[in-house]
Design an enzyme around this catalytic site. Structure first.
Site, PDB file in Angstrom:
ATOM      1  N   ASP A  76      -0.228   5.420   0.632  1.00 43.13           N
ATOM      2  CA  ASP A  76      -0.338   6.746   1.884  1.00 43.13           C
ATOM      3  C   ASP A  76      -0.894   5.450   3.425  1.00 43.13           C
ATOM      4  OD1 ASP A  76      -1.054   9.385   0.570  1.00 43.13           O
ATOM      5  OD2 ASP A  76      -2.252   7.427  -0.499  1.00 43.13           O
ATOM      6  N   ASP A  78       0.933  -1.372  -0.309  1.00 46.55           N
ATOM      7  CA  ASP A  78       0.288   0.116  -0.474  1.00 46.55           C
ATOM      8  C   ASP A  78       1.058   1.192   0.245  1.00 46.55           C
ATOM      9  OD1 ASP A  78      -1.794   1.679   0.664  1.00 46.55           O
ATOM     10  OD2 ASP A  78      -1.702   1.613   2.758  1.00 46.55           O
ATOM     11  N   ASP A 125      -2.188   0.232   5.816  1.00 43.06           N
ATOM     12  CA  ASP A 125      -1.991   0.547   7.492  1.00 43.06           C
ATOM     13  C   ASP A 125      -3.738   1.197   7.479  1.00 43.06           C
ATOM     14  OD1 ASP A 125      -2.308   2.374   4.970  1.00 43.06           O
ATOM     15  OD2 ASP A 125      -2.636   3.827   6.565  1.00 43.06           O
TER      16      ASP A 125
HETATM   17 MG    MG Z   1      -2.929   3.146   3.608  1.00 44.60          MG
END
Ligand code: MG
Length: 253
Positions: free
Chosen positions: A28, A26, A200
């Protein structure tokens, strides 16, 4: 709001195996720290180079999987030329893009989101296949933004509400990060390798679960509940883990 569990309750990930692992990352909040606005992120100068080198060591089995548009990912990670999946799987580079058609009503939906954000004093983020309204500047507006997004999805049936960190997003229905992993895993560079996914956010949980269920493992970045077996506290530690993988003695075998 889910109560955060302690970052100490899960171990850090084991070292990557260059001959057997496929890495899905991923962007961000995973490779780069979250900033007050999506445009304000800071991409470390050497990050594209590290990804490029690591991809070469993994024989090409490294992909970026993000909710960002492909164009933004390419701009932020100039110098890395491996596969990238943008817009939660609706667009891709380095593989056949699964998007069969533009979702109906895209520009009208985006205009309504932009108008709502502007009237509410919140930030609208334009995405190539949808949009997001950010309430990081005023978290008390969360319920209002969510109500608006769900009402919008009732009228624009090609779109699905996607909760994110301090934002609510509308994305095309039928695309997901775990769906993207299935397609990526069919590429020859990834085939037969152990899937390792790092992310995240709530949008990453199905992809983390997919990696865990398919003989690999997930790495949750930051606090919060997760199906992943491993955890690193911040993007900085994930970047350190990637760099360590590049420098590992295992590579010299
Ligand atoms: Mg992310």
């Amino acid at each position: 709001m889910i109560l955060d569990d302690s970052p100490q309750t899960k171990p850090g990930p084991p070292a990557l195996n260059p001959y057997g692992d496929a890495l899905f990352l991923d962007f961000d909040g995973c490779l780069v720290e979250i900033a007050p606005t999506p445009d304000a992120i800071k991409v470390p100068d050497d990050l594209p180079h590290v990804l490029q080198e690591l991809a070469a060591r993994l024989n090409g089995a490294l992909a970026i999987v993000s909710g960002r548009s492909l164009h933004e990912l390419e701009t932020f990670l100039q110098g890395f030329d491996g596969p990238m999946v943008g817009s939660h799987g609706a667009e891709a580079r380095g593989m056949t893009a699964p998007m069969a058609h533009q979702p109906v009503g895209l520009s009208d939906l985006q205009q309504e989101m932009a108008d709502f954000a502007s009237q509410s004093g919140l930030l609208y983020e334009h995405k190539s296949h949808g949009g997001a309204v950010h309430f990081r500047s005023d978290p008390t507006r969360q319920a209002q933004v969510e109500g608006f997004a769900h009402a919008l999805a009732e009228r624009y049936r090609d779109f699905t509400v996607q909760p994110a960190k301090m934002a609510v997003e509308l994305r095309p229905t039928g695309f997901s990060k775990d769906g993207a992993l299935v397609l990526l895993s069919e590429l020859s560079a990834f085939e037969g390798r152990r899937p390792v996914y790092a992310g995240d956010d709530t949008t990453d949980e199905p992809a983390l679960a997919w990696a865990e269920a398919n003989g690999g493992f997930g790495i949750k970045i930051g606090a919060g509940e997760s199906v992943a077996r491993f955890r690193l506290p911040e993007p900085q530690q994930l970047r350190g883990w990637l760099s360590a993988a590049l420098e590992g003695e295992a590579w010299d075998v």
